[in-house]
Design a protein around this motif. Structure first.
Motif, PDB file in Angstrom:
ATOM      1  N   ALA A 196       0.815  -1.209   0.000  1.00  0.00           N
ATOM      2  CA  ALA A 196       0.000   0.000   0.000  1.00  0.00           C
ATOM      3  C   ALA A 196       0.848   1.259   0.000  1.00  0.00           C
ATOM      4  CB  ALA A 196      -0.935   0.004   1.212  1.00  0.00           C
ATOM      5  N   GLU A 197       2.103   1.126   0.439  1.00  0.00           N
ATOM      6  CA  GLU A 197       2.987   2.292   0.422  1.00  0.00           C
ATOM      7  C   GLU A 197       3.366   2.665  -1.008  1.00  0.00           C
ATOM      8  OE1 GLU A 197       6.322   1.442   2.872  1.00  0.00           O
ATOM      9  OE2 GLU A 197       5.147   1.125   4.702  1.00  0.00           O
ATOM     10  N   GLN A 198       3.409   1.680  -1.916  1.00  0.00           N
ATOM     11  CA  GLN A 198       3.742   1.961  -3.314  1.00  0.00           C
ATOM     12  C   GLN A 198       2.504   2.172  -4.174  1.00  0.00           C
ATOM     13  OE1 GLN A 198       6.460  -0.775  -5.132  1.00  0.00           O
ATOM     14  NE2 GLN A 198       7.630  -1.115  -3.250  1.00  0.00           N
ATOM     15  N   LEU A 199       1.384   1.639  -3.726  1.00  0.00           N
ATOM     16  CA  LEU A 199       0.160   1.697  -4.532  1.00  0.00           C
ATOM     17  C   LEU A 199      -0.911   2.475  -3.781  1.00  0.00           C
ATOM     18  CD1 LEU A 199       0.134  -2.040  -5.686  1.00  0.00           C
ATOM     19  CD2 LEU A 199       0.899  -0.059  -6.997  1.00  0.00           C
ATOM     20  N   PRO A 200      -1.048   3.759  -4.071  1.00  0.00           N
ATOM     21  CA  PRO A 200      -2.052   4.568  -3.361  1.00  0.00           C
ATOM     22  C   PRO A 200      -3.478   4.068  -3.583  1.00  0.00           C
ATOM     23  CG  PRO A 200      -1.120   5.763  -5.234  1.00  0.00           C
ATOM     24  CD  PRO A 200      -0.283   4.543  -5.040  1.00  0.00           C
ATOM     25  N   GLN A 229      11.019  -4.642 -11.426  1.00  0.00           N
ATOM     26  CA  GLN A 229      12.225  -4.522 -10.586  1.00  0.00           C
ATOM     27  C   GLN A 229      11.801  -4.438  -9.122  1.00  0.00           C
ATOM     28  OE1 GLN A 229      14.520  -1.275 -12.216  1.00  0.00           O
ATOM     29  NE2 GLN A 229      15.145  -2.484 -13.990  1.00  0.00           N
ATOM     30  N   THR A 230      11.866  -3.283  -8.513  1.00  0.00           N
ATOM     31  CA  THR A 230      11.476  -3.185  -7.097  1.00  0.00           C
ATOM     32  C   THR A 230      10.119  -2.510  -6.905  1.00  0.00           C
ATOM     33  OG1 THR A 230      12.636  -1.059  -6.878  1.00  0.00           O
ATOM     34  CG2 THR A 230      13.884  -3.087  -6.378  1.00  0.00           C
ATOM     35  N   GLN A 231       9.504  -2.055  -8.001  1.00  0.00           N
ATOM     36  CA  GLN A 231       8.246  -1.311  -7.901  1.00  0.00           C
ATOM     37  C   GLN A 231       7.068  -2.210  -8.283  1.00  0.00           C
ATOM     38  OE1 GLN A 231       7.808   1.921  -6.776  1.00  0.00           O
ATOM     39  NE2 GLN A 231       9.971   1.714  -6.211  1.00  0.00           N
ATOM     40  N   TRP A 232       5.979  -2.017  -7.579  1.00  0.00           N
ATOM     41  CA  TRP A 232       4.740  -2.746  -7.872  1.00  0.00           C
ATOM     42  C   TRP A 232       3.761  -1.851  -8.614  1.00  0.00           C
ATOM     43  CZ3 TRP A 232       3.738  -7.847  -7.083  1.00  0.00           C
ATOM     44  CH2 TRP A 232       4.636  -8.548  -6.285  1.00  0.00           C
ATOM     45  N   GLN A 233       2.986  -2.479  -9.494  1.00  0.00           N
ATOM     46  CA  GLN A 233       1.979  -1.740 -10.261  1.00  0.00           C
ATOM     47  C   GLN A 233       0.666  -2.529 -10.240  1.00  0.00           C
ATOM     48  OE1 GLN A 233       3.086  -0.757 -14.251  1.00  0.00           O
ATOM     49  NE2 GLN A 233       1.031  -0.087 -14.841  1.00  0.00           N
ATOM     50  N   LEU A 234      -0.425  -1.820 -10.028  1.00  0.00           N
ATOM     51  CA  LEU A 234      -1.752  -2.420 -10.091  1.00  0.00           C
ATOM     52  C   LEU A 234      -2.219  -2.391 -11.545  1.00  0.00           C
ATOM     53  CD1 LEU A 234      -4.241  -3.605  -8.644  1.00  0.00           C
ATOM     54  CD2 LEU A 234      -5.086  -1.265  -8.367  1.00  0.00           C
ATOM     55  N   ILE A 235      -2.226  -3.550 -12.195  1.00  0.00           N
ATOM     56  CA  ILE A 235      -2.629  -3.628 -13.597  1.00  0.00           C
ATOM     57  C   ILE A 235      -4.128  -3.434 -13.751  1.00  0.00           C
ATOM     58  CG2 ILE A 235      -2.615  -5.065 -15.669  1.00  0.00           C
ATOM     59  CD1 ILE A 235       0.147  -4.222 -14.729  1.00  0.00           C
ATOM     60  N   LYS A 236      -4.903  -4.095 -12.895  1.00  0.00           N
ATOM     61  CA  LYS A 236      -6.360  -4.038 -13.009  1.00  0.00           C
ATOM     62  C   LYS A 236      -6.972  -4.466 -11.687  1.00  0.00           C
ATOM     63  CE  LYS A 236     -10.378  -3.870 -15.207  1.00  0.00           C
ATOM     64  NZ  LYS A 236     -10.958  -2.628 -15.756  1.00  0.00           N
ATOM     65  N   GLN A 237      -8.050  -3.822 -11.330  1.00  0.00           N
ATOM     66  CA  GLN A 237      -8.877  -4.275 -10.212  1.00  0.00           C
ATOM     67  C   GLN A 237     -10.233  -4.668 -10.778  1.00  0.00           C
ATOM     68  OE1 GLN A 237      -9.261  -1.579  -6.887  1.00  0.00           O
ATOM     69  NE2 GLN A 237     -10.441  -3.038  -5.671  1.00  0.00           N
TER      70      GLN A 237
END
Length: 952
Positions: free
Chosen positions: A508-512, A547-555
């Motif tokens: 949650a710190e990387q994905l608002p 790499q070290t970052q997460w991304q939300l592709i789809k909810q």
């Protein structure tokens, strides 16, 4: 490896487990039951017929009924429609699509337009009509208890044959008619009328001339005869010999057979008192299905009166205690529940071992042999030789042993010796909650363990020691875990976390997008390079790490096609398809395009609430899921896609208060009718509750508008021509491109015709304005009458239901609470009896007035019926505000009332309150039912009000 484990895992041995073995059937039928509680006129079913439009017609001992999957339209003698008997024995739709109805008091022809039954006389005293048959070349035939009748096209009797026979079934073969009767088998020459008894003889040496034939089928060049006492006969009409006889000694349940139906190479057999059987004519293999008093998807009764295969190859089963429908494709799904003697019906964990399916419950361990169909149960308990008493939350097959994640920690079960021992304790081990293990996975030589209290550990199987352990604060328990390229992804009841080199990071710190949602993660699945996470309330998350970052592709949520947002378990097929269970639903998702295929229609027979850990972690052709009703499993390709759409029909129409018949989907509405309602039905006979509807009213509305149900009400339309277009989904939620179109013509009164308007324009403009004002006033008054109670002038039940639906939708969007108060005046009946109805009416008027003054401007009060009132309280911010409002309203009502100059009355009432919030997101009907239940508790406990309490 196993020797080393045995030496290591000996710190806490348990006694050998006691096992019970049960032989289960190789296949199942899952039936939807229908009886008088669903609207059938009688539970004793005689005959079933599907007509050209898809409707099912049901002949019963209590009348005739048309079924659209949701509602029954019943035709009985009490309705003065020309029918003179409720005991309907036979049905036929002829080549002209006319419906013929046979009863114990004669034959009738149904007039669709007039909704009337015309009696067709056969003889002076009407016989009981047992069977109706039409041959394209030989004409229409009527089998009765007094022989066989041949009818002309106009319904007149051409000839009467064999008056001494009681004809149960008629077949056409080689230009002749074959009669199955209570006196045996006969052949009729339709030209000469000669009737000859057939001696059934052959290798079986059977003679049933004096026995009873109740049903017969032609399959290829063979007759299959259902007899009373001689079992099933395969008869060759060319040679006149019985080719094969099946008896109880050959695997039948009984030698007395009532009905037959065929599907492919399977012959379905309905017995007098022994349920049904499926006989494979190719392999001569027989499977039996019978009534079970506790299993709701079993037969409603074992006395079978008819088997019928509809045009979708769905099997209808008529019994003497109700009707049942089976989708034969659902036989691919197996269910093992509490009535198959499993350790407990709540299944929390699954594992697959070669040909064995293991599943753990709240009360033991179960093993199902997929080849032999044998169930072995290891119950837990305190007796010597039983498993320790604990819930098995997780399970994993390791070599030839089974690892069990339990409240006692990790246990190891050996199927060979039925011994249980404990795994080495983790470094932080201590008695109590910290040792309770919930989730378990294996990655290569590592065993990943998730505990209650937020503890996570990794055990190395090669070195037989714990490599690392960590604790996640603010997590009640760890629900699932996955290894990453670096570190581990840990799912909890309070979000997702990455553990890398001892450092714990909340995603949650990387994905608002995730930070704003309190996420309870229920399951994790790696799909190619993506991570899929199912959540308790927020749908499905599709994530990817760069790499070290997460991304939300789809909810994915219900707006994207998911049947619900409350998700439980994830699983994957070898071909990459993803399977997903919700709270009560099953879906399949294509990872390439995220297309959702809803499959819950296959589970119409089971009210299963799925559990989060209860799916197979390993990729397998077998899909299995557990929940509060046991276990279901099936092969991945067993559930065929449903691209078809059920026929959509207009089933009822109403102008004002009059029910009318709509012919050819055209309706002319007279000027005086300002209210018109329509009822539609998509003919889905298994999951009608899953069908959704939309409509357009062209040319006014060219966009699809949602319908709250299958009913639509219109009023106040201007006089013109309209096209009402209605379409529906199938049970999988796909919208049909085809619509059912109703041509509506609203005829104008004479004073609004073009000529009249031209005369008005040339004449007195004021007269035109007066007429238009009068018309608008009348339309407004009628609309108010339709929505308000005539006595109290409060909104009525219809208005209330619409308003409750609207406000519930607002509450869902705004996240505000909503309360529903249900009032009942105490001792109101005694007041009516003692003081008269006028006093009762006066009391209701005064109650309505006080209620109107007591509520807030934002609240909504209505009278449902009698002395029942309701109030919708919107925008409730906190409980004290609600308590204050309820108290104020209660005190304003529970006062003295002046009903007449000499009659004063102290009133009390019982109030039930139900609350709509995040913890009770129910529909309108359920919210009202909850308030009603709370009101009854208030009345029973003699309290002024009572809140509905959700079960823990």
């Amino acid at each position: 490896m196993r020797i080393a484990l045995v030496l290591l895992l000996c710190s806490l041995p348990f006694c050998s487990a006691l096992a019970d073995t049960v032989q289960l059937a190789a296949s199942e039928l899952h039936l939807r039951r229908l009886t008088v509680r669903d609207g059938l006129p009688s539970a004793y079913i005689n005959r079933i017929l599907q007509r050209h439009d898809g409707f099912i017609w049901i002949a019963t001992k209590g009348g005739l009924s048309r079924f659209d999957g949701k509602n029954f339209s019943n035709y009985q003698i009490e309705t003065d429609n020309g029918l003179i008997s409720n005991d309907v024995m036979s049905l036929l739709e002829d080549q002209l699509q006319q419906l013929w109805v046979g009863t114990v008091r004669g034959l009738f022809l149904f007039d669709e337009n007039q909704q009337q039954f015309k009696h067709v006389p056969l003889m002076a005293v009407a016989p009981a009509v047992l069977y109706l048959f039409q041959d394209p070349t030989l004409g229409l035939w009527v089998g009765t208890d007094q022989g066989l009748f041949r009818l002309a096209e106009d319904g007149s009797v051409v000839q009467h044959y064999a008056s001494d026979l009681e004809v149960k079934v008629v077949l056409s073969y080689a230009g002749k008619l074959w009669l199955g009767t209570k006196q045996g088998l006969f052949v009729v020459d339709p030209v000469t009328g000669d009737t000859t008894a057939v001696v059934l003889e052959g290798g079986a040496d059977v003679d049933v001339r004096q026995q009873r034939i109740f049903d017969a089928l032609v399959i290829g060049d063979r007759f299959y005869l259902a007899t009373d006492g001689d079992g099933l006969l395969s008869f060759d009409p060319a040679t006149g010999q019985v080719v094969r006889q099946w008896l109880k000694t050959d695997g039948l349940k009984s030698n007395s057979i009532w009905s037959l139906a065929t599907q492919g190479e399977t012959l379905w057999i309905g017995y007098f008192y022994n349920g049904i059987s499926g006989l494979s004519l190719k392999y001569e293999k027989i499977e039996h299905y019978q009534h079970h008093a506790q299993i709701q998807y079993s037969l409603p009764h074992d006395n079978i009166s008819q088997l019928y295969m509809d045009n979708l190859q769905q099997l209808w089963i008529a019994t003497t205690n109700g009707l049942a429908i089976a989708n034969l494709s659902d036989q691919a799904i197996r269910h093992i529940g509490e009535y198959q003697q499993i350790s407990n019906k709540h299944i929390w964990s699954l594992a697959l071992d070669a040909n064995n399916l293991w599943f753990g419950s709240e009360n033991g361990l179960n093993l199902y042999d997929l080849q032999q169909h044998k169930l072995t149960v290891y119950n837990s308990g305190d007796a010597p030789g039983q498993l320790p008493r604990t819930v098995i939350w997780g399970m994993h097959v390791l070599a030839d042993e089974i690892l069990l994640a339990t409240n006692l920690g990790l246990l190891v079960f050996s199927p060979d010796t039925a011994q249980v021992r404990s795994w080495p304790s983790p470094p932080w081990h201590k008695t109590g909650r910290a040792s309770a293990l919930y989730s378990l996975r294996q990655h290569q030589q590592q065993l990943l363990m998730g505990y209650y209290g937020g503890y996570f550990a990794v055990y190395d199987l090669a070195s037989q020691q714990y490599l690392l352990h960590s604790q996640i604060d603010h997590a009640d328990y760890i629900t699932d875990m996955l290894p990453l390229a670096k570190g581990y992804l840990i799912a909890t009841d309070n979000g997702l976390f990455q553990l890398d080199d001892g450092k714990l990071t909340a995603l949650a710190e990387q994905l608002p997008e995730l930070a704003a949602q309190p996420l309870h993660i229920t399951s994790l699945l790696q799909v190619d390079k993506q991570i899929w996470a199912s959540t308790q309330d927020h749908g499905l998350l599709v994530l990817k790490q760069y790499q070290t970052q997460w991304q939300l592709i789809k909810q994915l949520t219900d707006r994207d096609g998911l049947p619900e947002n409350q998700l439980r378990a994830l699983a994957m097929s070898p071909d990459g398809r993803v399977w997903l269970t919700g709270m009560k639903t099953l879906s399949e998702i294509n990872p390439a395009n995220l297309h959702v295929r809803r499959l819950s229609r296959h589970l119409h027979w089971l009210d299963m609430e799925f559990h989060a850990n209860a799916s197979l972690k390993q990729i397998s052709n077998l899909q299995a899921f557990g929940g509060n009703q046991g276990l279901i499993f099936f092969q991945q390709d067993a559930l065929v896609d449903n691209a078809a759409f059920p026929p959509l029909h207009l089933t009822a129409a109403q102008l004002m208060t009059e029910q009318i018949v709509v012919n050819n989907n055209q309706l002319t509405i007279p000027p005086e009718a300002s209210y018109y309602a329509f009822q539609f039905a998509a003919l889905d006979y298994f999951s009608p509750e899953r069908i959704r509807y939309q409509y357009q009213l062209q040319p006014l509305m060219n966009d699809w508008q949602p319908m709250l149900s299958n009913q639509l009400s219109l009023s106040g339309l201007s006089y013109d021509d309209y096209v009402l277009k209605v379409r529906s989904t199938n049970a999988d939620g796909l919208w049909s491109e085809q619509s059912t179109d109703i041509q509506l013509t609203l005829t104008a009164p004479w004073y609004l015709t073009r000529v009249a308007k031209w005369l008005y324009a040339l004449g007195i403009m004021s007269l035109l304005m007066l007429a238009l004002w009068s018309l608008l006033w009348r339309l407004s008054a009628l609309k108010r009458v339709a929505n308000h109670d005539a006595l109290t002038h409060l909104p009525n039940r219809r208005y209330f239901k619409h308003e409750l639906q609207r406000r519930l939708q607002q509450s869902r969007s705004s996240q505000h609470q909503l309360a529903l108060m249900f009032f009942d005046l105490n001792h109101f009946k005694q007041l009516n009896d003692s003081c008269g109805h006028e006093a009762g009416d006066q009391l209701l008027i005064q109650v309505a007035g006080r209620l109107t003054h007591a509520i807030r401007e934002t609240d909504f009060a209505a009278r449902l019926a009698g002395d029942e009132f309701v109030v919708i309280l919107s925008h409730i911010k906190h409980q004290p505000e609600l308590d204050t409002t309820v108290k104020r309203i209660s005190e304003s009502l529970c006062q003295e009332y002046q009903l007449a100059p000499e009659t004063r009355l102290k009133l009390s009432c019982s109030i039930g309150i139900s609350i709509f919030n995040n913890g009770n997101q129910v529909n309108a009907d359920t919210l009202l039912s909850q308030a009603d239940q709370a009101m009854y508790i208030s009345k029973q406990q003699q309290q002024p009000w009572c809140y509905y309490q959700l079960d823990e």
